[in-house]
Enzyme design. Structure first.
Site, PDB file in Angstrom:
ATOM      1  N   ARG A 173      55.976  33.175  90.711  1.00 13.56           N
ATOM      2  CA  ARG A 173      55.293  31.958  91.172  1.00 13.56           C
ATOM      3  C   ARG A 173      56.336  30.846  91.196  1.00 13.56           C
ATOM      4  O   ARG A 173      57.122  30.703  90.257  1.00 13.56           O
ATOM      5  CB  ARG A 173      54.166  31.593  90.218  1.00 13.56           C
ATOM      6  CG  ARG A 173      53.588  30.229  90.518  1.00 13.56           C
ATOM      7  CD  ARG A 173      52.300  29.984  89.790  1.00 13.56           C
ATOM      8  NE  ARG A 173      51.209  30.757  90.365  1.00 13.56           N
ATOM      9  CZ  ARG A 173      49.918  30.544  90.095  1.00 13.56           C
ATOM     10  NH1 ARG A 173      49.572  29.603  89.252  1.00 13.56           N
ATOM     11  NH2 ARG A 173      48.986  31.281  90.662  1.00 13.56           N
ATOM     12  N   ARG A 213      45.239  32.505  84.651  1.00 12.50           N
ATOM     13  CA  ARG A 213      44.613  33.781  85.014  1.00 12.50           C
ATOM     14  C   ARG A 213      45.534  34.690  85.815  1.00 12.50           C
ATOM     15  O   ARG A 213      45.553  35.905  85.595  1.00 12.50           O
ATOM     16  CB  ARG A 213      43.271  33.566  85.695  1.00 12.50           C
ATOM     17  CG  ARG A 213      43.296  32.777  86.954  1.00 12.50           C
ATOM     18  CD  ARG A 213      42.060  31.938  87.117  1.00 12.50           C
ATOM     19  NE  ARG A 213      42.257  30.682  86.426  1.00 12.50           N
ATOM     20  CZ  ARG A 213      41.302  29.975  85.872  1.00 12.50           C
ATOM     21  NH1 ARG A 213      40.074  30.386  85.919  1.00 12.50           N
ATOM     22  NH2 ARG A 213      41.574  28.840  85.281  1.00 12.50           N
ATOM     23  N   THR A 214      46.329  34.123  86.729  1.00 10.91           N
ATOM     24  CA  THR A 214      47.174  34.991  87.553  1.00 10.91           C
ATOM     25  C   THR A 214      48.204  35.695  86.677  1.00 10.91           C
ATOM     26  O   THR A 214      48.393  36.905  86.747  1.00 10.91           O
ATOM     27  CB  THR A 214      47.878  34.164  88.649  1.00 10.91           C
ATOM     28  OG1 THR A 214      46.884  33.465  89.397  1.00 10.91           O
ATOM     29  CG2 THR A 214      48.684  35.050  89.578  1.00 10.91           C
ATOM     30  N   LYS A 248      68.503  26.059  83.166  1.00 14.28           N
ATOM     31  CA  LYS A 248      69.889  25.634  82.934  1.00 14.28           C
ATOM     32  C   LYS A 248      70.640  25.429  84.241  1.00 14.28           C
ATOM     33  O   LYS A 248      71.847  25.241  84.243  1.00 14.28           O
ATOM     34  CB  LYS A 248      70.624  26.700  82.104  1.00 14.28           C
ATOM     35  CG  LYS A 248      70.089  26.896  80.716  1.00 14.28           C
ATOM     36  CD  LYS A 248      70.970  27.899  79.976  1.00 14.28           C
ATOM     37  CE  LYS A 248      70.410  28.254  78.621  1.00 14.28           C
ATOM     38  NZ  LYS A 248      71.059  29.450  78.063  1.00 14.28           N
ATOM     39  N   HIS A 274      49.189  32.933  98.600  1.00 14.32           N
ATOM     40  CA  HIS A 274      48.795  33.495  97.300  1.00 14.32           C
ATOM     41  C   HIS A 274      48.036  34.789  97.620  1.00 14.32           C
ATOM     42  O   HIS A 274      46.823  34.876  97.453  1.00 14.32           O
ATOM     43  CB  HIS A 274      47.920  32.485  96.560  1.00 14.32           C
ATOM     44  CG  HIS A 274      47.721  32.766  95.112  1.00 14.32           C
ATOM     45  ND1 HIS A 274      48.119  33.943  94.500  1.00 14.32           N
ATOM     46  CD2 HIS A 274      47.151  32.008  94.130  1.00 14.32           C
ATOM     47  CE1 HIS A 274      47.800  33.890  93.218  1.00 14.32           C
ATOM     48  NE2 HIS A 274      47.217  32.737  92.973  1.00 14.32           N
TER      49      HIS A 274
HETATM   50  C1  NCD Z   1      45.267  28.907  92.346  1.00 11.44           C
HETATM   51  C2  NCD Z   1      46.748  28.701  92.551  1.00 11.44           C
HETATM   52  O1  NCD Z   1      47.520  28.637  91.595  1.00 11.44           O
HETATM   53  O2  NCD Z   1      47.110  28.626  93.698  1.00 11.44           O
HETATM   54  N1  NCD Z   1      44.922  29.343  91.071  1.00 11.44           N
HETATM   55  C3  NCD Z   1      44.961  30.667  90.810  1.00 11.44           C
HETATM   56  O3  NCD Z   1      45.917  31.341  91.058  1.00 11.44           O
HETATM   57  N2  NCD Z   1      43.842  31.212  90.303  1.00 11.44           N
HETATM   58  C4  NCD Z   1      44.470  27.757  92.771  1.00 11.44           C
HETATM   59  C5  NCD Z   1      44.743  26.432  92.136  1.00 11.44           C
HETATM   60  O4  NCD Z   1      45.680  26.221  91.397  1.00 11.44           O
HETATM   61  O5  NCD Z   1      43.954  25.538  92.444  1.00 11.44           O
END
Ligand code: NCD
Length: 333
Positions: free
Chosen positions: A126, A76-77, A104, A154
């Site tokens: 991320r 989703r992110t 690499k 986050h």
């Molecule tokens: C979260 C994350 O990746 O920190 N998910 C997200 O971004 N919706 C929470 C999770 O992974 O549990």
């Protein structure tokens, strides 16, 4: 600005969404003022109006390039940043660990410098290591958005959670938000503690003692944030206006944190029996992905009090707001 016909309809906006945004990066909410959080939420209100139109496209970021670099799994992110960039007419390039030269052995900073040389304006990243986005922000001229770094932060998830709470309950101030579960490994919990308390909520944490980061919590308390721990979920639930349950981060756990999933579910699962003791208007949130049947029951996850899908929908508006504020109005834009 080409976005807003009106800001949040029916609400006098305290901060105009088109006001200049005085930051180059969004790394966590610890250094955000409550006014800056308000500015993001007000802008997201204007963006959700764009998303409600028949043609969901505005030219605001035409000619800007956004790169998403995800070195950990995400549905989703990542999809919502991509969608947000596209609705704003930016060029969006998506890279993952297996496709990029990080695989690499190229250093993260070198990869980021390459993306900068290719003309990227904003890097959404991320990374499994806490602090990786801060490093890239210092070492390059890119605007960096942290889409989750290790256990650390986050911020866009917390912002979309704040937006969702305010949309449904009209305010964040003076609400009690109960965060339940694996607090230790949760970057979502950390960023939410900053965001919620800065907007005046009281945060109560509940979870197994082995998943409660006591030193980090002392740091929040020292910063004067309204935060408490309630080890007993049965005591915590009746106080809550919002119950935010978290995924057990099995991938970040060495063995020994929990006796068994069954035991965890017996003590901490948010289910109908437990919700029966909550305030009648209390709502349930989860950042996803859910382990339905572990931290949340199937019935609650898909029931009338669940905001899970609304959170996903609002994620696009909030990420549009962040991209717009950084790329179109941010410092030195
Ligand atoms: C979260 C994350 O990746 O920190 N998910 C997200 O971004 N919706 C929470 C999770 O992974 O549990």
């Amino acid at each position: 600005m080409t976005i807003a016909r009106s800001p949040e309809r029916g609400k006098a906006a305290a901060v105009a969404p088109w006001q200049e945004f005085h930051r180059r990066h969004v790394l966590d909410l610890d250094d955000f003022s409550s006014e800056e959080i308000e500015q993001v939420l007000t802008t997201a209100g204007a963006m959700s109006e764009v998303l409600g139109r028949r043609i969901r496209k505005v030219p605001t970021l035409r000619g800007r390039t956004i790169v998403t670099l995800f070195l950990e799994p995400s549905t989703r992110t990542r999809a919502s940043f991509e969608q947000a960039g596209k609705v704003l007419s930016a060029d969006v390039i998506n890279l993952s660990g297996s496709e990029s030269s990080v695989k690499k052995g190229e250093s993260l900073v070198d990869t980021a410098k390459t993306l900068e040389a290719l003309g990227a304006d904003v890097l959404v990243m991320r990374h499994p290591m806490s602090g990786a986005p801060n490093l890239v922000a210092r070492a390059t001229g890119l605007r960096v958005v942290n889409a989750g770094d290790g256990w650390h932060a986050h911020p866009t998830q917390a912002l979309l959670d704040l937006f969702t709470i305010r949309q449904r309950l009209g305010r964040v101030d003076r609400l009690t938000v109960l965060i339940v579960g694996d607090i230790l490994h949760s970057r979502v919990a950390r960023s939410n503690i900053w965001g919620l308390t800065k907007l005046g909520a009281r945060v109560v944490l509940c979870g197994p003692p082995t998943l409660m980061p006591s030193q980090a919590l002392a740091a929040f308390a020292a910063a004067g944030q309204r935060l408490s721990i309630e080890p007993d979920l049965e005591h915590a639930i009746p106080q809550a206006d919002v119950i935010m349950t978290l995924r057990l981060q099995k991938e970040r756990m060495d063995s020994g944190f929990l006796p068994s999933m069954r035991e965890y579910a017996a003590l901490y699962q948010i289910n109908d029996q437990r919700l029966a003791r909550a305030k009648p208007a209390a709502l349930v949130m989860h950042p996803g992905p859910m382990n339905a049947g572990v931290e949340i029951s199937h019935e609650v996850a898909h029931g009338p009090r669940s905001l899970v899908e609304t959170q996903v929908t609002n994620g696009v508006a909030v990420r549009m707001a962040i991209l717009y504020l950084l790329a179109a109005t941010g410092e030195d834009a």
